[in-house]
Write a protein that holds these residues in place. Structure first.
Motif, short mmCIF file in Angstrom:
data_model
loop_
_atom_site.label_atom_id
_atom_site.label_comp_id
_atom_site.label_asym_id
_atom_site.label_seq_id
_atom_site.Cartn_x
_atom_site.Cartn_y
_atom_site.Cartn_z
N ARG A 15 5.34 -6.28 -2.19
CA ARG A 15 5.70 -5.98 -0.81
C ARG A 15 4.47 -5.50 -0.05
O ARG A 15 3.60 -4.81 -0.61
CB ARG A 15 6.79 -4.93 -0.75
CG ARG A 15 8.03 -5.25 -1.53
CD ARG A 15 8.77 -6.46 -1.02
NE ARG A 15 9.33 -6.24 0.32
CZ ARG A 15 10.08 -7.14 0.96
NH1 ARG A 15 10.34 -8.31 0.39
NH2 ARG A 15 10.55 -6.88 2.16
N ALA A 16 4.41 -5.82 1.22
CA ALA A 16 3.23 -5.49 2.04
C ALA A 16 2.98 -3.99 2.08
O ALA A 16 1.83 -3.55 2.00
CB ALA A 16 3.40 -6.04 3.45
N ASP A 17 4.03 -3.19 2.22
CA ASP A 17 3.82 -1.75 2.32
C ASP A 17 3.28 -1.16 1.02
O ASP A 17 2.44 -0.24 1.04
CB ASP A 17 5.11 -1.04 2.74
CG ASP A 17 6.30 -1.35 1.84
OD1 ASP A 17 6.19 -2.22 0.96
OD2 ASP A 17 7.35 -0.71 2.04
N ALA A 18 3.69 -1.73 -0.13
CA ALA A 18 3.18 -1.26 -1.42
C ALA A 18 1.70 -1.61 -1.57
O ALA A 18 0.90 -0.81 -2.06
CB ALA A 18 3.99 -1.85 -2.56
N VAL A 19 1.33 -2.82 -1.14
CA VAL A 19 -0.08 -3.23 -1.16
C VAL A 19 -0.90 -2.33 -0.24
O VAL A 19 -1.98 -1.85 -0.62
CB VAL A 19 -0.22 -4.71 -0.74
CG1 VAL A 19 -1.69 -5.10 -0.57
CG2 VAL A 19 0.47 -5.63 -1.75
N ALA A 58 -0.21 -10.80 5.86
CA ALA A 58 -1.63 -10.50 5.70
C ALA A 58 -1.79 -8.99 5.83
O ALA A 58 -1.10 -8.35 6.63
CB ALA A 58 -2.46 -11.21 6.77
N VAL A 59 -2.64 -8.43 5.02
CA VAL A 59 -2.98 -7.01 5.13
C VAL A 59 -4.49 -6.91 5.27
O VAL A 59 -5.23 -7.46 4.44
CB VAL A 59 -2.52 -6.20 3.89
CG1 VAL A 59 -2.92 -4.73 4.04
CG2 VAL A 59 -1.03 -6.33 3.68
N VAL A 60 -4.96 -6.24 6.30
CA VAL A 60 -6.39 -6.05 6.50
C VAL A 60 -6.70 -4.56 6.41
O VAL A 60 -6.00 -3.73 6.98
CB VAL A 60 -6.87 -6.63 7.86
CG1 VAL A 60 -6.18 -5.97 9.04
CG2 VAL A 60 -8.38 -6.53 7.98
N ALA A 61 -7.72 -4.23 5.61
CA ALA A 61 -8.10 -2.83 5.38
C ALA A 61 -9.59 -2.68 5.61
O ALA A 61 -10.39 -3.54 5.23
CB ALA A 61 -7.73 -2.41 3.97
N THR A 62 -9.98 -1.58 6.22
CA THR A 62 -11.37 -1.34 6.60
C THR A 62 -11.96 -0.17 5.83
O THR A 62 -11.32 0.88 5.69
CB THR A 62 -11.47 -1.04 8.11
OG1 THR A 62 -10.85 -2.10 8.83
CG2 THR A 62 -12.92 -0.90 8.54
N VAL A 111 -3.80 -2.36 8.14
CA VAL A 111 -2.88 -2.97 9.09
C VAL A 111 -2.12 -4.10 8.41
O VAL A 111 -2.73 -4.94 7.73
CB VAL A 111 -3.62 -3.50 10.33
CG1 VAL A 111 -2.66 -4.22 11.27
CG2 VAL A 111 -4.35 -2.37 11.05
N ILE A 112 -0.80 -4.13 8.59
CA ILE A 112 0.04 -5.20 8.05
C ILE A 112 0.39 -6.18 9.17
O ILE A 112 0.83 -5.77 10.23
CB ILE A 112 1.34 -4.63 7.44
CG1 ILE A 112 1.01 -3.72 6.25
CG2 ILE A 112 2.29 -5.76 7.02
CD1 ILE A 112 2.23 -2.97 5.72
N ASP A 113 0.18 -7.45 8.91
CA ASP A 113 0.47 -8.51 9.87
C ASP A 113 1.46 -9.48 9.22
O ASP A 113 1.12 -10.15 8.24
CB ASP A 113 -0.83 -9.23 10.25
CG ASP A 113 -0.62 -10.36 11.26
OD1 ASP A 113 0.54 -10.59 11.66
OD2 ASP A 113 -1.61 -10.99 11.64
N THR A 114 2.68 -9.54 9.74
CA THR A 114 3.69 -10.44 9.17
C THR A 114 3.92 -11.68 10.03
O THR A 114 4.84 -12.45 9.78
CB THR A 114 5.03 -9.71 8.99
OG1 THR A 114 5.47 -9.20 10.25
CG2 THR A 114 4.89 -8.57 7.99
N ASP A 115 3.07 -11.88 11.03
CA ASP A 115 3.23 -13.04 11.92
C ASP A 115 2.54 -14.25 11.32
O ASP A 115 1.38 -14.55 11.61
CB ASP A 115 2.67 -12.73 13.31
CG ASP A 115 2.91 -13.88 14.29
OD1 ASP A 115 3.61 -14.85 13.90
OD2 ASP A 115 2.40 -13.81 15.41
N MET A 116 3.26 -14.95 10.47
CA MET A 116 2.75 -16.15 9.81
C MET A 116 3.43 -17.40 10.35
O MET A 116 3.38 -18.46 9.74
CB MET A 116 2.97 -16.04 8.29
CG MET A 116 2.51 -14.75 7.66
SD MET A 116 0.70 -14.59 7.62
CE MET A 116 0.32 -15.66 6.24
#
Length: 273
Positions: free
Chosen positions: A218-222, A266-270, A235-240
């Protein structure tokens, strides 16, 4: 113990990592024939480009590490956006196909063998780290995310594209039942997708049942694990939707509906600058 085709290997002493490597080595020959792996239209290519640009911007010569690069599909997208790309995979057959494809297309992409959980790349080397459909296969994502944090430069970004392939929603469950019934009566047939044989499908399920995200990535777990690894902004982006729409022509109606209702993201982390 089973090998990548599901057959028993007498006396074998394979670890789960070895099984995963063998499985994807066996899948390499047909990888580019499968929708969702290779890109089959310019519309789909542009949809992927927009996703990458939305989170990473244009390359302008910045260094990108594409993990579990397979036959180089994402590596080619990154190269097209102007990144200096290193593709890393641990399956020899995938790397051979990726190098041949890059040579055929005149792309200056560097492909190397390596483990996404232990890249052995120098500290603070890359501006971006990318991967698509890798995280669900990780044996130790905590170690992997810490490794990705290590190889990124300050201010660098990791982009994860993945999904929960374990827990279908109610719509997806209904679609699967209808699709199975239609297939039984010869009313529907999917274009080639997924493991080519029942043995390989069984191996896929066996691997999925034993990886870290065996209950679904799941995105939140990642995102939580990325924060735990030291990433500052996640940031979690679910717009696919644009990608799913472009891929639709390559699937049957039922497969298209199932795919569109899956939890993909998609998950992007900085990394802190």
């Amino acid at each position: 113990m089973e090998n990548a085709t599901g057959n028993t290997m007498e006396g074998a002493n394979f670890s789960l990592r070895d099984e995963i490597k063998a499985y994807w080595s066996a899948r390499a020959a047909t990888f580019d024939e499968q929708p969702g792996h290779e890109i089959f239209s310019e519309d789909e290519r542009q949809a992927w480009r927009r996703l990458f640009m939305r989170h990473l911007g244009t390359g302008e010569g910045r260094k990108a590490l594409d993990l579990a690069s397979g036959t180089g599909v994402v590596s080619h997208l990154l190269d097209g956006l102007g990144f200096a790309v290193t593709g890393m995979d641990w399956a020899d057959p995938m790397l051979a196909l990726a190098r041949a494809k890059a040579k055929r297309n005149g792309r200056p992409i560097r492909f190397v063998m390596g483990d996404a959980e232990n890249t052995m790349e120098p500290d603070e080397t890359y501006d971006v780290v990318t991967n698509r459909h890798l995280v669900w296969t990780l044996v130790d994502p905590k170690a992997a995310f810490a490794e990705w944090h290590r190889v990124l430069k300050p201010g660098g970004k990791v982009l994860v594209v993945d999904g929960d392939f374990v827990n279908p929603g109610p719509v997806a469950r209904l679609v699967r039942k209808i699709a199975a019934l239609a297939a039984r009566f010869g009313l529907a047939r999917d274009k080639h997708h997924g493991p080519a044989t029942s043995d390989m499908a069984a191996t896929h399920q066996s691997i999925l049942s034993r990886v870290y995200f065996s209950q679904g990535a799941r995105a939140d777990a990642v995102a939580d694990l990325l924060k735990e690894a030291g990433f500052e902004t996640v940031v979690i982006d679910t717009d696919m939707r644009a990608i799913h729409k472009a891929q639709r022509k390559n699937f049957s109606l039922f497969k298209s509906l199932e795919r569109a209702t899956q939890h993909r993201y998609a998950v992007v982390a900085t990394k802190r600058a």
